[in-house]
Design an enzyme around this catalytic site. Sequence first.
Site, short mmCIF file in Angstrom:
data_model
loop_
_atom_site.label_atom_id
_atom_site.label_comp_id
_atom_site.label_asym_id
_atom_site.label_seq_id
_atom_site.Cartn_x
_atom_site.Cartn_y
_atom_site.Cartn_z
NE ARG A 283 -8.43 0.26 11.01
CZ ARG A 283 -8.41 -1.08 10.86
NH1 ARG A 283 -7.42 -1.65 10.22
NH2 ARG A 283 -9.39 -1.83 11.33
CB CYS A 349 4.97 -24.00 7.06
SG CYS A 349 6.74 -24.01 7.27
#
Length: 420
Positions: A283, A349
């Site tokens: 990161r 969804c």
Amino acid sequence: MSNGFYYRDERLFCDAVDLNELAGTTNGPFYVYSKFELGQNLNSIKAAAQGFNFIPCYAVKANYNPQLLKIIASSGFGADVVSAGELYFAQKAGFPNEKIVFAGVGKTAAELELAISSGIHSLNIESAAELELAGQIAQRLQRRVNIALRINPDIRVDTHEYITTALHSNKFGIPVEEALLYYRKLKSHPWLNPAGVHVHIGSQITDVQPFRKAADELNHFVAELESMGIGLDFIDLGGGIGINYQHRFDAPNTDAQHLHEILSSYLNTLQPKGKAVLAELGRAIIGNTGLLISRVLYKKQTPVKNFTIVDAGMNNLIRPSLYRAWHEIVPLVKRSGPKMMSDIVGPVCESGDYFAKDRETEMLESGDFIAIGGAGAYGQSLSSHYNLRPRLAEFLIDGNQIIPIARELSIRELAAQYEW
Ligand code: LLP
């Protein structure tokens, strides 16, 4: 200019490129990376380690785009891989085998064989059973391999529970006392060379204290080994240095400086005494170099909430859904006037498909583009085709150049891999 991403005349730029103009030429969401920011991070790591015998490695899991890997490899970095797939990408991108470390709690026999026969720098070993198997494979191949046991020092760090790794309740590493026994056994092993020790205490850690604690643990551990007559060649510090995910487009970027401070402090607390030192940073190298760009599809109100529905979803960037991670969200073109408050959500969804909850932003309208910040690490690499959505295109910006570095992986291409 000290930022790869910045506003000029209320428009978000990456280096010399107006991102709204770029977005207007694309279909659907995409990732964009700043070569400038990447260079800053790489330089900062090298500068922090001056005077040490240091092999900085890049944790390929954070982002495996080959063009990004090539930039990192050509800066002299090694690679930290955790699968045969990552080893393949690292080798193909030009990381030399002697600078590749292989970590992971569940390497298969095939992966161990591949790693040993490639002559990589070292294997990080996480259990007695893995050690046994690595020994058998090295013997069969008649190849001596450097081993670093990953010790678990039981250090608590302030990060999301899914990305802590150095507690005894985590699956990772070997408790210190047990590891000492294995080193004693390995002392005269013909094929496994107990050359190093490895630790990785977690991810997105922004405070220096846990790293100092890890360094202290390593110092004790190395001293214990020395008292047993075992001298190591290297110490692998792991990764985990965090970035600032908050409010960074209008302020000078201090990530590279922060990275420098934490890494120097970690290295200076450690007493490597001539031993080589490795780190496996993901990161901190790539996180702040990337944005996810998405378009506002609809605005929607329920009796209790405002929603801004955008065309990227949790399948593209899962960090908010998975870790409740906070990512900055800004418009590519700022509007003056009143601000708005909404949940910024994707089309997938699932109610967990969101990028921000109750977030104040500039006024956004249907058709506007937004940038989601801090998306360089664990963005595209953690993406999926859920809801049969394509994997996104990626662009690298270098000055005023827009370099396509991955095209969209379409659902037609995915369909072609199935039996119909
Ligand atoms: N070394 C080992 C052994 C690791 O397990 C990891 C990350 C790294 C190095 C690199 O860590 P970094 O410097 O990037 O923190 N998906 C999560 C992060 C998972 C990290 C897994 N291991 C996220 O998006 O926050």
